[in-house]
Each structure stands twice: as C-alpha cells, then as structure tokens.
Design an enzyme around this catalytic site. Structure first.
Site, mmCIF file in Angstrom:
data_model
loop_
_atom_site.group_PDB
_atom_site.id
_atom_site.type_symbol
_atom_site.label_atom_id
_atom_site.label_comp_id
_atom_site.label_asym_id
_atom_site.label_seq_id
_atom_site.Cartn_x
_atom_site.Cartn_y
_atom_site.Cartn_z
ATOM 1 C CD GLU A 1 -2.765 -1.669 0.510
ATOM 2 O OE1 GLU A 1 -3.049 -0.586 -0.506
ATOM 3 O OE2 GLU A 1 -3.942 -2.550 -0.690
ATOM 4 C CD GLN B 1 1.563 -9.987 -12.741
ATOM 5 O OE1 GLN B 1 3.212 -10.583 -12.706
ATOM 6 N NE2 GLN B 1 0.829 -10.468 -11.876
ATOM 7 C CB VAL C 1 7.769 0.057 -13.567
ATOM 8 C CG1 VAL C 1 8.876 -0.260 -13.706
ATOM 9 C CG2 VAL C 1 6.796 1.064 -12.551
#
Length: 192
Positions: free
Chosen positions: A73, A100, A94
């Site tokens: 978090e 995925q 990123v």
C-alpha cells in the site's frame, strides 16, 4: 469513519509532512488501500490496512502476516500501480517489470508464464502473492517512487520535524529515531 476523530477514527496528521497509516477493520476481504499522489482529499491521504494484515505479531493472520500489505500500500502511496496494470496483460508504467496477465495469489514457482516469455514477477511487492513470497521492488519502481516524492510529496523532504533539538524525545519521531532526508540527500540518522 476511520479517517475522522468525530466518527470514531483518527483525523490525519498534516498529510504534507506525514504518511498517515490507519489500521482498522475493513470489509469484503480487502486487505487495505492507499491514496495515489494528488489523487484525492488531503484529509484522507495515506494508507488504510486491515488489522489482521498489519505487521507480524498479534492479530496478523497468515498468509498476509509479514508486513507486506503495508509495503504494497505504501508502494501505491508512492505512485506504483499493480504489476499487472489492473488489466489483462496491462501496463504498470514501469519499464523493468514484465507484463503479466493478472494478479497472482498463493506462492508460484518460477517461471510462471502468463503474458511474458520471462514469466510473471509474482515476487514483486505490487502483486497479491502471499507475504512469504514477496521480496522486491525493481530499480524502475524505485525510480518511480523517488519521482513521486520529488513531484508530489516533496514536503516530506523539506520539513524540520527531526531537527532543532539534541533531545530526541522532544522530536516528532518514533522510538527516538527518525529519518532526516537532508533535503533530498537520503541521509539516515538513527538517534537510538
């Protein structure tokens, strides 16, 4: 209600100077949530974590009992997205994280291949695997978090909450020690 004294919670400390973490009971199996930088009400800026998934002792419940919910978090609070980009084979913005298909749960065995020939990075803190299977942020994620600090949360680097007195008990620090970012130099000082 968790965000406000008047409703039985705790009103945030100055969100320009502090990361607020609220620990309480959440609903519907949600482990926690965070507010992305510049994405909402300053009075609720911070992280909320279910009491059964906070820390490593007491009420911390397996398989999320090693403190990784807070790590995950806080990653969101520093502008990281889920590694699957919240879409099938999505983008987390990123460059050094593989694409995925979706969230991973449990503990996978590498290589676990969904969208990328290299396999999912299920051991990344921004996935949903068991705490015992999470162990890394990538350099690209680190760069994105530093950028979030500089762009959105720069007051964390520019306050003087840990300086001024030689008596650590008079500072706004926990256990007599605190991080003094030295206006961005990343200097760590432990006063214990």
């Amino acid at each position: 209600a968790i965000y406000y004294d008047s409703l039985g919670g705790s009103t945030a400390w100055d969100t320009e100077k502090y990361l607020n973490i609220w620990v309480g009971e959440t609903e519907n199996g949600v482990l926690g949530w965070a507010q992305l930088p510049a994405a909402g009400d300053p009075t609720t800026d911070g992280v909320v974590i279910d009491f059964e998934h906070f820390g490593t002792l007491g009420t911390a419940a397996y398989p999320y009992n090693l403190g990784r919910t807070a790590t995950h978090e806080i990653g969101h609070w520093f502008n990281l997205f889920h590694i699957w980009g919240d879409n099938s084979c999505g983008n987390d913005w990123v460059n050094d994280t593989p694409i995925q298909e979706q969230a991973n749960f449990g503990c996978k065995i590498h290589p676990y291949i969904s969208c990328s020939n290299n396999g999912d990075m299920f051991m990344n803190f921004m996935d949903y695997t068991n705490d015992a299977c999470m162990n890394l942020f990538t350099n690209g994620q680190k760069t994105r978090m530093i950028s979030a600090i500089n762009q959105y949360r720069s007051n964390l680097l520019n306050h003087n909450l840990c300086s001024g007195s030689t008596n650590p008990t008079s500072w706004n620090c926990i256990n007599g020690g605190c991080v003094d970012p030295g206006n961005g130099t990343g200097t760590y000082t432990n006063y214990n």
